[in-house]
Enzyme design. Structure first.
Site, PDB file in Angstrom:
ATOM      1  N   HIS A 212       0.344  13.264  -8.800  1.00 26.47           N
ATOM      2  CA  HIS A 212      -1.069  13.048  -9.097  1.00 26.47           C
ATOM      3  C   HIS A 212      -1.506  11.643  -8.721  1.00 26.47           C
ATOM      4  CE1 HIS A 212      -0.847  16.515 -12.257  1.00 26.47           C
ATOM      5  NE2 HIS A 212      -0.538  16.889 -11.037  1.00 26.47           N
TER       6      HIS A 212
ATOM      7  N   ASP B 255       6.128  12.799 -15.565  1.00 29.16           N
ATOM      8  CA  ASP B 255       6.310  13.981 -14.720  1.00 29.16           C
ATOM      9  C   ASP B 255       6.795  13.524 -13.356  1.00 29.16           C
ATOM     10  OD1 ASP B 255       5.589  15.720 -16.692  1.00 29.16           O
ATOM     11  OD2 ASP B 255       3.735  16.426 -15.728  1.00 29.16           O
TER      12      ASP B 255
ATOM     13  N   ASP C 291       3.729  19.290  -5.528  1.00 29.38           N
ATOM     14  CA  ASP C 291       4.760  19.447  -6.569  1.00 29.38           C
ATOM     15  C   ASP C 291       6.161  19.653  -5.990  1.00 29.38           C
ATOM     16  OD1 ASP C 291       2.974  19.049  -8.665  1.00 29.38           O
ATOM     17  OD2 ASP C 291       2.598  21.184  -8.971  1.00 29.38           O
TER      18      ASP C 291
ATOM     19  N   HIS D 147       4.105  25.565 -21.777  1.00 33.03           N
ATOM     20  CA  HIS D 147       2.748  25.824 -22.246  1.00 33.03           C
ATOM     21  C   HIS D 147       2.861  26.951 -23.264  1.00 33.03           C
ATOM     22  CE1 HIS D 147       2.003  24.398 -18.084  1.00 33.03           C
ATOM     23  NE2 HIS D 147       0.909  23.882 -18.582  1.00 33.03           N
TER      24      HIS D 147
ATOM     25  N   ASP E  40       8.300  18.015 -13.055  1.00 36.69           N
ATOM     26  CA  ASP E  40       7.168  18.950 -12.975  1.00 36.69           C
ATOM     27  C   ASP E  40       6.963  19.314 -11.510  1.00 36.69           C
ATOM     28  OD1 ASP E  40       5.039  20.518 -13.410  1.00 36.69           O
ATOM     29  OD2 ASP E  40       3.638  18.920 -13.939  1.00 36.69           O
TER      30      ASP E  40
ATOM     31  N   MET F 131       8.933  18.804 -25.388  1.00 41.07           N
ATOM     32  CA  MET F 131       7.477  18.714 -25.171  1.00 41.07           C
ATOM     33  C   MET F 131       6.855  20.101 -25.079  1.00 41.07           C
ATOM     34  SD  MET F 131       5.213  19.199 -22.405  1.00 41.07           S
ATOM     35  CE  MET F 131       5.323  18.527 -20.753  1.00 41.07           C
TER      36      MET F 131
ATOM     37  N   GLU G 250       2.103  11.471 -13.574  1.00 40.69           N
ATOM     38  CA  GLU G 250       2.839  12.347 -12.652  1.00 40.69           C
ATOM     39  C   GLU G 250       2.834  11.726 -11.260  1.00 40.69           C
ATOM     40  OE1 GLU G 250       2.419  16.641 -12.695  1.00 40.69           O
ATOM     41  OE2 GLU G 250       2.256  16.650 -10.504  1.00 40.69           O
TER      42      GLU G 250
ATOM     43  N   ASP H  99      -1.886  19.857  -3.702  1.00 40.02           N
ATOM     44  CA  ASP H  99      -0.978  19.568  -4.824  1.00 40.02           C
ATOM     45  C   ASP H  99       0.385  20.193  -4.523  1.00 40.02           C
ATOM     46  OD1 ASP H  99       0.134  19.070  -7.271  1.00 40.02           O
ATOM     47  OD2 ASP H  99      -1.104  20.510  -8.359  1.00 40.02           O
TER      48      ASP H  99
ATOM     49  N   GLU I 208      -2.396  13.447 -19.372  1.00 38.71           N
ATOM     50  CA  GLU I 208      -1.959  13.485 -17.962  1.00 38.71           C
ATOM     51  C   GLU I 208      -3.150  13.555 -17.021  1.00 38.71           C
ATOM     52  OE1 GLU I 208       0.881  16.576 -17.114  1.00 38.71           O
ATOM     53  OE2 GLU I 208       0.552  16.433 -14.954  1.00 38.71           O
TER      54      GLU I 208
ATOM     55  N   LYS J  56      -5.115  13.579 -13.202  1.00 42.00           N
ATOM     56  CA  LYS J  56      -5.010  14.148 -11.853  1.00 42.00           C
ATOM     57  C   LYS J  56      -6.380  13.976 -11.201  1.00 42.00           C
ATOM     58  CE  LYS J  56      -3.554  18.406  -9.530  1.00 42.00           C
ATOM     59  NZ  LYS J  56      -3.037  19.771  -9.701  1.00 42.00           N
TER      60      LYS J  56
ATOM     61  N   ASP K 155       3.328  30.181 -21.484  1.00 42.35           N
ATOM     62  CA  ASP K 155       4.552  30.410 -20.698  1.00 42.35           C
ATOM     63  C   ASP K 155       5.517  31.233 -21.545  1.00 42.35           C
ATOM     64  OD1 ASP K 155       3.533  28.666 -18.799  1.00 42.35           O
ATOM     65  OD2 ASP K 155       4.715  26.949 -19.488  1.00 42.35           O
TER      66      ASP K 155
HETATM   67  C1  GLT Z   1       0.391  22.359 -14.151  1.00 44.12           C
HETATM   68  C2  GLT Z   1       0.059  20.978 -13.655  1.00 44.12           C
HETATM   69  C3  GLT Z   1       0.953  19.956 -14.194  1.00 44.12           C
HETATM   70  C4  GLT Z   1       0.847  19.782 -15.678  1.00 44.12           C
HETATM   71  C5  GLT Z   1       1.261  20.975 -16.412  1.00 44.12           C
HETATM   72  C6  GLT Z   1       0.983  20.763 -17.891  1.00 44.12           C
HETATM   73  S1  GLT Z   1       0.655  22.437 -15.826  1.00 44.12           S
HETATM   74  O1  GLT Z   1       1.516  22.857 -13.508  1.00 44.12           O
HETATM   75  O2  GLT Z   1       0.113  20.976 -12.217  1.00 44.12           O
HETATM   76  O3  GLT Z   1       0.810  18.724 -13.560  1.00 44.12           O
HETATM   77  O4  GLT Z   1       1.745  18.753 -16.046  1.00 44.12           O
HETATM   78  O5  GLT Z   1      -0.187  21.373 -18.300  1.00 44.12           O
HETATM   79 MN    MN Z   2       2.344  17.433 -14.440  1.00 45.33          MN
HETATM   80 MN    MN Z   3       1.119  18.475 -10.330  1.00 48.38          MN
END
Ligand code: GLT
Ligand code: MN
Ligand code: MN
Length: 389
Positions: free
Chosen positions: A223, A248, A260, A57, A290, A91, A220, A258, A184, A186, A60
């Site tokens: 998501h 992702d 991750d 980002h 991600d 990216m 993702e 969430d 993306e 979610k 970041d």
């Molecule tokens: C954040 C989010 C991700 C996105 C990122 C890109 S930021 O961590 O949970 O799924 O891909 O903005």
């Molecule tokens: Mn993501």
């Molecule tokens: Mn995520």
């Protein structure tokens, strides 16, 4: 020479966001558990574990309040670190969710000044990415959503989102950046509901844009799983539409926060079907992880996490090869492709084709009685995954 077949190499295009390996382990109930590393230190860590790419980002890398000369110095130092650690920047994206200004969303916010700030910030992120050589621009609608639908009509939000994406497409073209913009989805978190909840929703939205050819998706795993969906099916639809611009990879149990997680950590069978699909169709974009390490870890654990993501991908790729080469599986799959009765193909419509379909005599009862052996097919898949085949 190493004989380990599961080591990452540049041709695998494994990438990580600065925010993934740099995640300090903060959650809504607890403070950070890891000291923050600088972007240059994170690049060194990624070089050490064998990644190919580093994504970011805008903030970041460059603090939101940095002036132009501070920014330029940071970018210069970062580029040098990427070169000396053999990392590329495939990216970039914009952070439109951390700063309190974006508490009601960014491109969809009610306040026109917030919408202006959002597009201004996204243009700056595009400039930054172009300087670093990025060709993919991800847009995750972090807070483009609502807790109460009294705040705005959702179709107004969608129109505002369209206006912003159209504007940014033109900006990319006008500056010769040639970005492929990847949207993306979610379903929720950090807002109660997000307007574009699934990859399928974005595929519908893209068709309404001024430059649909410049815009694709960034599905993702976590998501799609949060929405209770099958990631491989979502990816397949994106692929079929020519819209799989980025991906992702991570993991997530359905019905949880969430998470991750490390790729393949929660549902290795779903991860297997996904890797098998990506490899079979020949997806050649970045494989971006991600995700972040458990909160129990220090930086040794972060390296275990990053190596684990890549290793699991390569192990599953090898399992997919075994699956295809397995004689019993091949025989089952070949049997599925055969028609049990003589029947004309559907094909494209023609009057003759319609007539022959109407006239052909099919034994419906026999079709219903056909045994498909999916139990056996799935069990053999499990045995491959468990390493006994
Ligand atoms: C954040 C989010 C991700 C996105 C990122 C890109 S930021 O961590 O949970 O799924 O891909 O903005
Ligand atoms: Mn993501
Ligand atoms: Mn995520």
């Amino acid at each position: 020479m190493s004989t380990d077949p599961f080591l990452p190499a540049p041709e695998h295009k494994f990438s990580f966001g600065l925010w993934t390996v740099g995640n300090p382990g903060r959650d809504p109930f607890g403070e950070p558990v890891r000291d923050r590393l600088s972007p240059v230190q994170l690049v060194e860590l990624l070089g050490e574990v064998g990644a190919w790419g580093v994504n970011l980002h805008d903030n970041d890398l460059v603090p939101i309040d940095a002036n132009a000369s501070v920014r330029d110095g940071i970018v210069r130092e970062f580029r040098t670190a990427c070169v000396s650690n053999g990392l590329t920047v495939p990216m970039v994206t914009t952070n439109l969710f951390t700063d309190p200004a974006f508490k009601d969303g960014a491109f969809t916010a009610n306040d026109q000044a917030v919408r202006a700030l959002s597009v201004q910030k996204a243009m700056g992120a595009m400039d930054l990415g172009a300087e670093l050589g990025a060709k993919i621009f991800v847009m995750w609608g972090g807070r483009e959503g609502a807790e109460t639908d009294g705040c705005r009509r959702p179709d107004v939000a969608i129109a505002r989102l369209r206006e912003a994406v159209n504007f940014l497409c033109e900006y990319s073209v006008a500056n010769g950046y040639d970005y492929r913009i990847a949207l993306e989805a979610k379903p929720n978190e950090p807002r109660s509901d997000i307007y574009m909840p699934t990859t399928g929703a974005y595929l519908g939205f893209i068709a309404t844009l001024d430059h649909p050819e410049l815009v694709g998706v960034n599905p993702e795993v976590a998501h799609e799983h949060m929405a209770g969906l099958n990631m491989t099916h979502s990816v397949a639809q994106a692929w079929d539409a020519g819209k799989l611009f980025h991906i992702d990879l991570n993991d997530q149990l359905v019905g949880r926060f969430d998470q991750d997680f490390r790729f393949g950590a929660a549902n290795p069978k779903a991860a297997f079907w996904l890797v098998k699909f990506l490899e079979e169709v020949g997806y050649d974009g970045p494989r971006h992880f991600d995700a972040h390490a458990y909160r129990t870890e220090g930086y040794e654990g972060v390296k275990d996490f990053a190596r684990g993501c890549m290793r699991t991908y390569l192990i599953l790729k090898d399992k997919a090869r075994r699956w295809r080469a397995d004689p019993e599986i091949s025989a089952l799959v070949a049997g599925l492709a055969e028609s049990s009765q003589a029947a004309p193909p559907v094909g494209r419509y023609s009057q003759g084709g319609a007539e022959s379909l109407k006239l052909c005599r099919l034994d419906r009862a026999a079709l219903g009685g056909r045994e498909l052996r999916y139990e056996q097919l799935d069990q053999l898949t499990i045995e491959i995954l468990c390493g006994v085949r």
